[in-house]
Design an enzyme around this catalytic site. Structure first.
Site, PDB file in Angstrom:
ATOM      1  N   GLY A  98       0.816  -1.205   0.000  1.00 22.56           N
ATOM      2  CA  GLY A  98       0.000   0.000   0.000  1.00 22.56           C
ATOM      3  C   GLY A  98       0.853   1.260   0.000  1.00 22.56           C
ATOM      4  O   GLY A  98       1.957   1.299  -0.551  1.00 22.56           O
ATOM      5  N   SER A  99       0.346   2.293   0.651  1.00 20.14           N
ATOM      6  CA  SER A  99       0.910   3.635   0.496  1.00 20.14           C
ATOM      7  C   SER A  99       2.302   3.833   1.071  1.00 20.14           C
ATOM      8  O   SER A  99       2.929   4.864   0.804  1.00 20.14           O
ATOM      9  CB  SER A  99      -0.043   4.658   1.115  1.00 20.14           C
ATOM     10  OG  SER A  99      -1.241   4.720   0.376  1.00 20.14           O
TER      11      SER A  99
END
Length: 594
Positions: free
Chosen positions: A308-309
């Site tokens: 993810g981020s």
């Protein structure tokens, strides 16, 4: 001269022989053949004696000696495994193996009855072993020395005692996945026990002794013994106290009803050494046989997930290092962006916002990160991803490490090219993500993580483990710019205020990635992987902490559930490490412009 008439008649010798009695002739023949036979027999006997004494005597004497000799293995004492401060995580204690030679056991049933209580083995089982057609049968392993002495005092014939050390793990599950365990045969099967099997195990010896008819060693007999060489001890870079805290915090996370597994690792920024590495569920190496086999690995190095981020740090570092942006560069960022046949959105769709690059990171804008990735280009972004260590093993001294999954950029579809910059469509290990942030914290120089500090030989000689060379991935100015922007993540307006540590300026990034649902092979209903990776203090980084939680039934974000775990672990690491609180205040950040 007598008168001719008085002379006896003339007879030839042949005639005389013909007139000799028949019995005399037969006896003469038999005597001659008997003599020949006796002479031949004597020659054979003499030749045989000469052969036995002069030619084959040594071999026969050796065979006779061998028939009285017994050879028994001597186990080497396995080396210790310790933490960085010398706290013992694994060691061996003396014990014995009770062995029988059934050929010389006079009464198997009576012997079994005498041994059953002391050895804790059923009478029937002992009787069966003692009745086998064998010269070597193990009756009991790892018998305590005092119990073995009691068995000796029974004076039973045909029993032999061999060294059979017991492996103990005093810290239990703390560090268990790193330390690993040994099997029933004493061979390392997991963790450091497996990787350093040859060094820890040493070299076994053997005892070769002359025995009497009952199989007991003859006190004044031959004793040809080769002593064992004990194993070396391995010192790890782990800190047992920090390891305990990390394990406790992860166990608490896994007990929340939504987190099914969790991993964490703490790295020294300047050396790449692993100060702590843990996961839940964990296991106690001393009771590995009672653990689900699926849990006997080390998820920190072997399990992969879509981060993810937290991956946006690599994307933005590439943009800054390539001169495509600075922290203050402003982009007009819409709430969604087309990516081939897919549409990627921010956490919430919105009208165009004037984000600074620092704001894109602080607010974790998917669209803004994709816009910067397109400025960099797919092939260049892939080059940075691999330079940060993604898509390849770190080389840590642990078995079962995964390289993660990073497809060549030439094979990226339009949607994949949009997913990779925001941490989807790429899989990593927790250790790999920690290494990415170690690179940024260390001024742009990546040092592959290591977990072994040194080895100590039985004679006390200490050999330091090789230290890998650092590799520059981005410039120091780029690393400084990333530290500045990542500090905004835990600052006012960022996505992870719960990652703050009182008294210290903290740098970090949240990650919330969709988890694939194994039931449908899709993302729908799969829950999320929530992550937080960061370092501190921002003005003089010392430690990197990476935390990953697998939450199949939860929609909570990394800043809500992973950041607090990070904060607790980082707080202890900084305090226990004697790191001085930050002196300079946190800078002011401009995240958006009208």
């Amino acid at each position: 001269m007598p008168p001719a008439g008085d002379l006896p008649p003339f007879r030839s010798g042949a005639a005389r022989r013909r007139r000799e009695p028949l019995g005399l002739r037969q006896r003469d023949t038999r005597n001659r053949w008997g003599l020949v036979f006796m002479v031949l027999l004597l020659v054979v006997v003499v030749c045989r004696l000469v052969f036995l004494q002069g030619v084959d005597g040594a071999a026969l004497a050796q065979a006779a000696e061998d028939s009285r000799m017994r050879t028994y293995p001597i186990e080497a004492m396995r080396g210790e495994i310790t933490d960085r401060n010398g706290q013992v995580l694994a060691y061996s204690v003396d014990a014995e193996r009770v062995v029988a030679d059934p050929k010389v056991v006079e009464d198997p049933a009576r012997t079994a009855l005498a041994l059953t209580t002391l050895l804790g083995v059923p009478v029937d089982e002992l009787t069966e072993k003692l009745s086998r057609d064998s010269r070597y049968v193990v009756l009991a392993d790892q018998v305590a020395p005092d119990v073995a002495d009691q068995v000796r005092e029974l004076g039973l014939g045909g029993l032999v005692y061999e060294e059979d050390p017991v492996r103990l793990y005093p810290a239990g599950a703390v560090g268990g996945q790193v330390v690993g365990f040994v099997g029933a045969d004493g061979e390392g099967l997991a963790g450091i026990e497996h990787t350093y099997e040859d060094e820890l195990a040493g070299t076994p010896g053997e005892e070769r002794v002359e025995v009497d008819g009952s199989g007991n060693p003859i006190p004044s007999g031959i004793d040809d013994t080769t002593r064992a060489t004990d194993g070396s001890s391995v010192q790890l870079t782990l800190d047992e106290d920090l390891q305990f805290v990390v394990q406790q915090r992860l166990d608490a996370a896994c007990a929340d009803g939504a987190t099914t597994s969790a991993s964490a690792v703490v790295l020294d920024v300047h050396t790449g050494e692993v100060a702590s590495m843990a996961a839940c569920p964990g296991y106690d190496p001393g009771h590995y046989s009672q653990t689900d086999p699926d849990l006997l690995g080390n998820p920190v190095v072997s399990d992969v997930y879509e981060p993810g981020s937290v991956m946006k740090a690599v994307t933005l570092a590439a943009a800054v290092n390539e001169g495509k942006a600075t922290p203050d560069t402003v982009l007009q960022v819409n709430g969604h962006i087309q990516a081939g046949d897919a549409v990627v959105t921010d956490a919430h769709d919105h009208a165009p916002i004037g984000f600074t690059v620092a704001g894109i990171l602080a607010k974790s804008s998917n669209v803004g990160a994709i816009m910067l990735a397109r400025e960099v280009g797919d092939s260049t972004l892939e080059r940075y991803l691999r330079a940060f260590g993604l898509g390849s093993e770190t080389g840590i001294e642990l078995p079962g490490e995964s390289a993660g999954i990073l497809e060549p950029s030439a094979e990226w579809t339009a949607s994949r090219a949009a997913n990779v910059p925001i941490g989807q469509g790429i899989s990593v290990t927790t250790l790999q993500m920690a290494s990415v942030y170690q690179t940024l914290a260390n001024g742009g120089v990546r040092i592959p993580p290591r977990i072994v500090s040194s080895m100590t030989a039985p004679d006390g000689t200490v050999t330091e483990a090789p230290r890998p060379e650092g590799t520059r991935v981005v410039s120091e100015s780029t690393a400084d710019a990333m530290t500045y922007m990542l500090e905004a993540v835990v600052g006012p307006g960022g996505t992870a205020p719960l990652g703050e540590v009182d008294g210290f300026r903290v740098v970090g990034k949240t990650g919330t990635a969709q988890r694939a649902n194994p039931d449908c092979g899709c993302y729908t209903g799969g829950g999320f992987f929530t992550t937080f990776v960061g370092y501190a203090p921002a003005d003089d980084p010392q430690y990197v902490v990476a935390v990953d939680l697998e939450r199949p039934t939860s929609s909570a974000e990394g800043g809500q559930v992973a950041a607090p775990v990070f904060s607790d672990v980082m707080r202890y690491a900084l305090t226990a490490g004697g790191v001085v609180p930050s002196g300079a205040p946190r800078p002011q950040f401009t995240l958006t412009v009208p």
